[in-house]
Scaffold this motif. Structure first.
Motif, PDB file in Angstrom:
ATOM      1  N   ASP A  27       0.128   9.617  -1.852  1.00 58.21           N
ATOM      2  CA  ASP A  27       0.313   9.115  -3.243  1.00 58.21           C
ATOM      3  C   ASP A  27       0.433   9.854  -4.495  1.00 58.21           C
ATOM      4  O   ASP A  27      -0.337  10.659  -4.665  1.00 58.21           O
ATOM      5  CB  ASP A  27      -0.881   8.047  -3.474  1.00 58.21           C
ATOM      6  CG  ASP A  27      -0.757   6.911  -2.314  1.00 58.21           C
ATOM      7  OD1 ASP A  27       0.162   6.163  -1.928  1.00 58.21           O
ATOM      8  OD2 ASP A  27      -1.614   6.861  -1.491  1.00 58.21           O
ATOM      9  N   GLN A  49       3.599   2.644  -7.282  1.00 58.58           N
ATOM     10  CA  GLN A  49       3.972   1.975  -6.091  1.00 58.58           C
ATOM     11  C   GLN A  49       4.928   2.090  -5.313  1.00 58.58           C
ATOM     12  O   GLN A  49       5.012   2.129  -4.126  1.00 58.58           O
ATOM     13  CB  GLN A  49       3.938   0.404  -6.665  1.00 58.58           C
ATOM     14  CG  GLN A  49       4.305  -0.596  -5.416  1.00 58.58           C
ATOM     15  CD  GLN A  49       4.601  -2.029  -6.032  1.00 58.58           C
ATOM     16  OE1 GLN A  49       4.367  -2.124  -7.327  1.00 58.58           O
ATOM     17  NE2 GLN A  49       4.977  -2.876  -5.169  1.00 58.58           N
ATOM     18  N   ASP A  79       3.871   4.856  -2.833  1.00 57.35           N
ATOM     19  CA  ASP A  79       2.769   3.932  -1.732  1.00 57.35           C
ATOM     20  C   ASP A  79       3.196   3.655  -0.512  1.00 57.35           C
ATOM     21  O   ASP A  79       3.481   2.453  -0.221  1.00 57.35           O
ATOM     22  CB  ASP A  79       2.188   3.058  -2.393  1.00 57.35           C
ATOM     23  CG  ASP A  79       0.714   2.369  -1.990  1.00 57.35           C
ATOM     24  OD1 ASP A  79       0.390   3.248  -0.805  1.00 57.35           O
ATOM     25  OD2 ASP A  79       0.215   1.386  -2.268  1.00 57.35           O
ATOM     26  N   HIS A 116      -2.712  -1.090   0.241  1.00 60.12           N
ATOM     27  CA  HIS A 116      -2.349  -0.706  -1.048  1.00 60.12           C
ATOM     28  C   HIS A 116      -3.432   0.402  -1.391  1.00 60.12           C
ATOM     29  O   HIS A 116      -4.533   0.094  -1.450  1.00 60.12           O
ATOM     30  CB  HIS A 116      -1.809  -1.583  -1.964  1.00 60.12           C
ATOM     31  CG  HIS A 116      -0.883  -2.757  -1.879  1.00 60.12           C
ATOM     32  ND1 HIS A 116       0.539  -2.179  -1.875  1.00 60.12           N
ATOM     33  CD2 HIS A 116      -0.812  -3.775  -1.296  1.00 60.12           C
ATOM     34  CE1 HIS A 116       1.141  -3.137  -1.504  1.00 60.12           C
ATOM     35  NE2 HIS A 116       0.674  -4.204  -1.059  1.00 60.12           N
ATOM     36  N   ARG A 169      -3.217   4.017  -4.636  1.00 60.71           N
ATOM     37  CA  ARG A 169      -2.606   4.667  -5.221  1.00 60.71           C
ATOM     38  C   ARG A 169      -2.787   6.170  -5.060  1.00 60.71           C
ATOM     39  O   ARG A 169      -2.139   6.906  -6.193  1.00 60.71           O
ATOM     40  CB  ARG A 169      -2.538   4.011  -6.555  1.00 60.71           C
ATOM     41  CG  ARG A 169      -2.098   2.518  -6.860  1.00 60.71           C
ATOM     42  CD  ARG A 169      -0.498   2.627  -6.587  1.00 60.71           C
ATOM     43  NE  ARG A 169       0.094   1.186  -6.446  1.00 60.71           N
ATOM     44  CZ  ARG A 169       0.472   0.786  -7.731  1.00 60.71           C
ATOM     45  NH1 ARG A 169       0.495   1.539  -8.871  1.00 60.71           N
ATOM     46  NH2 ARG A 169       0.927  -0.444  -7.829  1.00 60.71           N
TER      47      ARG A 169
END
Length: 364
Positions: A142, A146, A149, A158, A160
């Protein structure tokens, strides 16, 4: 030593074939020859069962840190630290393919996001390999956005990342450890760049250069603990298998290569023949001091189906200094699947390290 099967399979086979292991420690560097190699019998070219055990021709340097394996099954969604000698680079530019310097040991942080087999169920033929369910741990690389991701976009998991500490595997990292709670939870296996329809998280769309948006997989050590434990137990030299054969007085030696064994035996009856039994254990100083006279151990011993006993080995640190005989202990506690008896919380055993370095003059 535990490593990835593909690291040793083609170059060295099962006999070691001239392989060696190079140790970098706080006390300097040392290279030790490999005696033999055991590949997991299910190892295949799809990245499944990608584990191997490597036995050294002599004891590992005493300054080399020893690590227990991670045995719980709660790795997913936990952050981990990993280390290796992969090609350096950055998430923005990928690994530096032109790098020709000496290997450099590096570390990074990431999170075990998913089981690759679950990703396969979601993506189908987009993934060109079939991971064995439960046997691997997957992390994406990451950059805080987004759009990169990958597992957030593919699976809705999810996260980050860890900013500048976030890392990914590159070429040369295979076989390296991933640590949870100071124990080896994963063994570096492979990397991947995937896209599906409009979802294309790879930052630069250069496949397999380890940049942002790509992913990496580690073999899940907890899944393989039975194979690891039983393979090691089969190779212990002169290990006792009955109470009568336990050696309670161990000669110190001079080169740190001797072992003291503690034998644990279960005398009860399993409620289920497939039940795993376990105890936790920890060494404890007597007149012998950990780090000076022996190497401290702690961990969990598991008895698998069909097993009722196993040994816990402790490395004895030999030297050439005349000294008195010394003792240390092993405490066993927290039994799972059985008990020590009413009111008994801990079992303890003692070993005596017998000095073999000559005369010691005692003061009067």
């Amino acid at each position: 030593m535990l490593t990835a099967a593909h690291v040793v399979a083609h170059a060295f086979g099962t006999q070691g074939g001239g392989a060696s292991v190079h140790f970098e420690t706080a006390s300097g560097s040392q290279t030790v020859a490999v005696d033999r190699v055991l590949l997991h019998p299910g190892y295949d070219s799809n990245g499944n069962n990608d584990l191997a055990l490597v036995w050294l021709a002599e004891a590992a340097p005493l300054a080399a840190e020893r690590y227990d394996i991670y045995r719980d099954d709660d790795e997913l969604l936990q952050g981990f630290v990993f280390a290796g000698y992969g090609v350096p680079g950055t998430g923005r530019n990928g690994m530096d393919e032109s790098y020709d310097g000496d290997p450099v040991r590096q570390w990074g942080i990431n999170r075990f996001d998913a089981d690759p087999a679950i990703l396969k169920q979601s993506l189908g033929p987009v993934m060109g390999w079939q991971p064995l369910m439960g046997s691997q741990l997957l992390a994406d690389f990451d950059n805080g956005l987004q759009s990169q991701d990958a597992l957030g976009r593919f699976l809705g998991i999810h996260e980050r990342g860890y900013a500048e500490d976030e890392g990914n595997l590159t070429s040369g990292d295979s076989g390296g450890p991933a640590f949870l709670a100071g124990k080896v939870a994963g063994v570096a296996s492979y990397g991947a760049s995937l896209s599906a329809g409009a979802i294309a998280p790879d930052y630069d769309q250069v496949a397999n250069n380890a940049g942002f948006g790509e992913m990496a997989a580690w073999q899940r050590v907890s899944f393989y603990q039975q194979w690891i434990d039983q393979s090691l137990r089969a190779q212990y030299q002169d290990a006792p298998d009955t109470a009568a054969s336990v050696v309670r007085h161990v000669t110190e030696g001079h080169d740190g290569a001797s072992l003291a064994y503690f034998l644990l035996e279960f005398t009860g009856v399993r409620s289920d023949p497939q039940q795993w039994l376990s105890v936790d254990y920890c060494s404890r100083d007597g007149s012998a001091v950990a780090g000076e006279d022996y190497l401290a151990v702690s961990g969990r011993l598991v008895l698998y189906p069909g097993e009722n006993k196993a040994v816990i080995p402790v490395e004895i640190l030999g030297d050439a200094l005349p000294e008195a005989d010394e003792t240390f202990y092993l405490d066993v506690f927290n039994p799972v699947g059985g008990s020590f008896g009413a009111g008994v919380l801990t079992l303890s055993a003692m070993r005596t390290i017998v000095d073999d370095d000559g005369w010691l003059l005692a003061s009067s």
